[in-house]
Design a protein around this motif. Structure first.
Motif, PDB file in Angstrom:
ATOM      1  N   LEU A 144      32.071  52.675  39.174  1.00 28.49           N
ATOM      2  CA  LEU A 144      32.521  51.526  39.949  1.00 28.49           C
ATOM      3  C   LEU A 144      31.719  50.306  39.521  1.00 28.49           C
ATOM      4  O   LEU A 144      30.480  50.331  39.506  1.00 28.49           O
ATOM      5  CB  LEU A 144      32.333  51.781  41.444  1.00 28.49           C
ATOM      6  N   LEU A 145      32.430  49.239  39.159  1.00 30.26           N
ATOM      7  CA  LEU A 145      31.806  48.029  38.629  1.00 30.26           C
ATOM      8  C   LEU A 145      32.132  46.829  39.499  1.00 30.26           C
ATOM      9  O   LEU A 145      33.172  46.776  40.168  1.00 30.26           O
ATOM     10  CB  LEU A 145      32.313  47.758  37.207  1.00 30.26           C
ATOM     11  N   ARG A 146      31.225  45.854  39.455  1.00 31.41           N
ATOM     12  CA  ARG A 146      31.517  44.536  40.007  1.00 31.41           C
ATOM     13  C   ARG A 146      31.394  43.540  38.865  1.00 31.41           C
ATOM     14  O   ARG A 146      30.337  43.423  38.249  1.00 31.41           O
ATOM     15  CB  ARG A 146      30.561  44.174  41.144  1.00 31.41           C
ATOM     16  N   GLU A 147      32.494  42.864  38.561  1.00 23.51           N
ATOM     17  CA  GLU A 147      32.514  41.915  37.467  1.00 23.51           C
ATOM     18  C   GLU A 147      32.598  40.504  38.013  1.00 23.51           C
ATOM     19  O   GLU A 147      33.429  40.199  38.879  1.00 23.51           O
ATOM     20  CB  GLU A 147      33.701  42.196  36.538  1.00 23.51           C
ATOM     21  N   SER A 148      31.710  39.635  37.509  1.00 25.45           N
ATOM     22  CA  SER A 148      31.692  38.237  37.916  1.00 25.45           C
ATOM     23  C   SER A 148      31.459  37.384  36.676  1.00 25.45           C
ATOM     24  O   SER A 148      30.353  37.358  36.123  1.00 25.45           O
ATOM     25  CB  SER A 148      30.585  37.994  38.950  1.00 25.45           C
ATOM     26  N   GLY A 149      32.519  36.733  36.224  1.00 24.91           N
ATOM     27  CA  GLY A 149      32.422  35.954  34.998  1.00 24.91           C
ATOM     28  C   GLY A 149      32.122  36.852  33.813  1.00 24.91           C
ATOM     29  O   GLY A 149      32.844  37.799  33.538  1.00 24.91           O
ATOM     30  N   ASN A 150      31.020  36.571  33.135  1.00 20.91           N
ATOM     31  CA  ASN A 150      30.614  37.398  31.998  1.00 20.91           C
ATOM     32  C   ASN A 150      29.624  38.489  32.387  1.00 20.91           C
ATOM     33  O   ASN A 150      29.133  39.212  31.528  1.00 20.91           O
ATOM     34  CB  ASN A 150      29.987  36.511  30.906  1.00 20.91           C
ATOM     35  N   ASN A 151      29.337  38.583  33.673  1.00 20.85           N
ATOM     36  CA  ASN A 151      28.372  39.576  34.144  1.00 20.85           C
ATOM     37  C   ASN A 151      29.088  40.789  34.727  1.00 20.85           C
ATOM     38  O   ASN A 151      30.038  40.652  35.495  1.00 20.85           O
ATOM     39  CB  ASN A 151      27.455  38.959  35.211  1.00 20.85           C
ATOM     40  N   THR A 152      28.610  41.971  34.342  1.00 23.09           N
ATOM     41  CA  THR A 152      29.151  43.221  34.863  1.00 23.09           C
ATOM     42  C   THR A 152      28.004  44.051  35.419  1.00 23.09           C
ATOM     43  O   THR A 152      27.013  44.290  34.733  1.00 23.09           O
ATOM     44  CB  THR A 152      29.866  44.023  33.759  1.00 23.09           C
ATOM     45  N   ARG A 153      28.161  44.477  36.657  1.00 21.79           N
ATOM     46  CA  ARG A 153      27.123  45.257  37.318  1.00 21.79           C
ATOM     47  C   ARG A 153      27.684  46.614  37.722  1.00 21.79           C
ATOM     48  O   ARG A 153      28.761  46.690  38.327  1.00 21.79           O
ATOM     49  CB  ARG A 153      26.613  44.527  38.558  1.00 21.79           C
ATOM     50  N   ILE A 154      26.973  47.675  37.362  1.00 22.67           N
ATOM     51  CA  ILE A 154      27.388  49.019  37.760  1.00 22.67           C
ATOM     52  C   ILE A 154      26.885  49.280  39.172  1.00 22.67           C
ATOM     53  O   ILE A 154      25.680  49.245  39.438  1.00 22.67           O
ATOM     54  CB  ILE A 154      26.836  50.079  36.785  1.00 22.67           C
ATOM     55  N   LEU A 155      27.818  49.573  40.078  1.00 27.16           N
ATOM     56  CA  LEU A 155      27.455  49.849  41.462  1.00 27.16           C
ATOM     57  C   LEU A 155      27.145  51.325  41.685  1.00 27.16           C
ATOM     58  O   LEU A 155      26.234  51.671  42.425  1.00 27.16           O
ATOM     59  CB  LEU A 155      28.585  49.408  42.396  1.00 27.16           C
ATOM     60  N   THR A 156      27.926  52.198  41.059  1.00 23.84           N
ATOM     61  CA  THR A 156      27.672  53.631  41.188  1.00 23.84           C
ATOM     62  C   THR A 156      28.386  54.378  40.068  1.00 23.84           C
ATOM     63  O   THR A 156      29.391  53.905  39.528  1.00 23.84           O
ATOM     64  CB  THR A 156      28.136  54.178  42.553  1.00 23.84           C
ATOM     65  N   GLN A 157      27.848  55.536  39.717  1.00 24.08           N
ATOM     66  CA  GLN A 157      28.449  56.418  38.715  1.00 24.08           C
ATOM     67  C   GLN A 157      28.563  57.792  39.339  1.00 24.08           C
ATOM     68  O   GLN A 157      27.576  58.330  39.878  1.00 24.08           O
ATOM     69  CB  GLN A 157      27.601  56.460  37.452  1.00 24.08           C
ATOM     70  N   LEU A 158      29.749  58.391  39.280  1.00 25.20           N
ATOM     71  CA  LEU A 158      30.022  59.617  40.017  1.00 25.20           C
ATOM     72  C   LEU A 158      30.555  60.710  39.096  1.00 25.20           C
ATOM     73  O   LEU A 158      31.256  60.436  38.121  1.00 25.20           O
ATOM     74  CB  LEU A 158      31.054  59.354  41.120  1.00 25.20           C
ATOM     75  N   SER A 159      30.215  61.942  39.443  1.00 21.26           N
ATOM     76  CA  SER A 159      30.793  63.119  38.792  1.00 21.26           C
ATOM     77  C   SER A 159      31.223  64.068  39.907  1.00 21.26           C
ATOM     78  O   SER A 159      30.386  64.584  40.650  1.00 21.26           O
ATOM     79  CB  SER A 159      29.775  63.792  37.872  1.00 21.26           C
ATOM     80  N   LEU A 160      32.520  64.276  40.044  1.00 18.23           N
ATOM     81  CA  LEU A 160      33.069  64.999  41.187  1.00 18.23           C
ATOM     82  C   LEU A 160      33.863  66.211  40.719  1.00 18.23           C
ATOM     83  O   LEU A 160      34.524  66.170  39.674  1.00 18.23           O
ATOM     84  CB  LEU A 160      33.989  64.081  41.999  1.00 18.23           C
TER      85      LEU A 160
END
Length: 200
Positions: A144-160
């Motif tokens: 799950l990512l949050r993208e703002s302009g040229n910035n991308t931040r990873i909020l969480t990474q999951l393995s289900l």
């Protein structure tokens, strides 16, 4: 004379064909869906979620139903298959599931003109009937990512991993295998929804 003799022998050869005759086997096709049993989570902040195209692991590039034998070897049933490539079906079911969850004001696809607050990238990693364990398994990985302009931040990474019991019948009918995998898929999506709820 030789030509006439050859023409006379052709019908005899055709009548005595040595090619084996195989009975026609109709291919069975199954949808990959996820039926929601629990009520939707809801309670989100009205964010817009973009769901990107789902990838598939190399083992899941065929439509045939897969099973894992007790000895650890895999088999693919070429007479029982999904109605489309598994990742395509899983992606559509994922979008419907998250839309019905009520967590987001909208769940959009790539190419939409709507501005997304969050971006979900997923991969279908497992889709099989494990005969040794007596269970169907569906694996999903997600970022799950949050993208703002040229910035991308990873909020969480999951393995289900979603699971569902298989009936004891052996050989396992393809109808039972497909039904169990659909139930396991719903289990995986339930887990995914629960993990995404805190970011919605």
């Amino acid at each position: 004379m030789r030509r006439r003799l050859l023409l006379l022998t052709l019908p005899t050869l055709a009548a005595c064909s040595v090619l084996p005759e195989y009975p026609y086997v109709e291919v069975k096709r199954f949808p990959l869906t996820a039926r929601r049993e629990a009520p939707p989570a809801r309670g989100g902040h009205g964010r817009v979620l973009l769901v990107r195209l789902m990838r598939a692991s190399p083992a899941l590039d065929t439509r045939g139903l897969r099973s894992l034998r007790a000895d650890g070897t895999e088999s693919v049933d070429f007479y029982a298959e999904w109605t489309a490539p598994p990742a395509e079906l899983a992606e559509e079911a994922l979008r419907r599931w998250l839309t019905a969850s009520g967590l987001f004001s909208a769940v959009i696809t790539p190419g939409s003109r709507a501005q997304a607050d969050l971006v979900l990238e997923t991969e279908l990693t497992t889709l099989l009937a494990d005969l040794g364990r007596g269970e169907a398994r569906v694996g999903l990985s997600a970022v799950l990512l949050r993208e703002s302009g040229n910035n991308t931040r990873i909020l969480t990474q999951l393995s289900l991993t979603g699971t569902a019991p298989l009936p004891p019948a052996r050989p396992l009918p393809p109808e039972a295998a497909a039904a169990a995998m659909n139930t396991a898929f719903a289990d995986a999506l339930t887990q995914l929804e629960s993990q995404l709820a805190r970011f919605a």
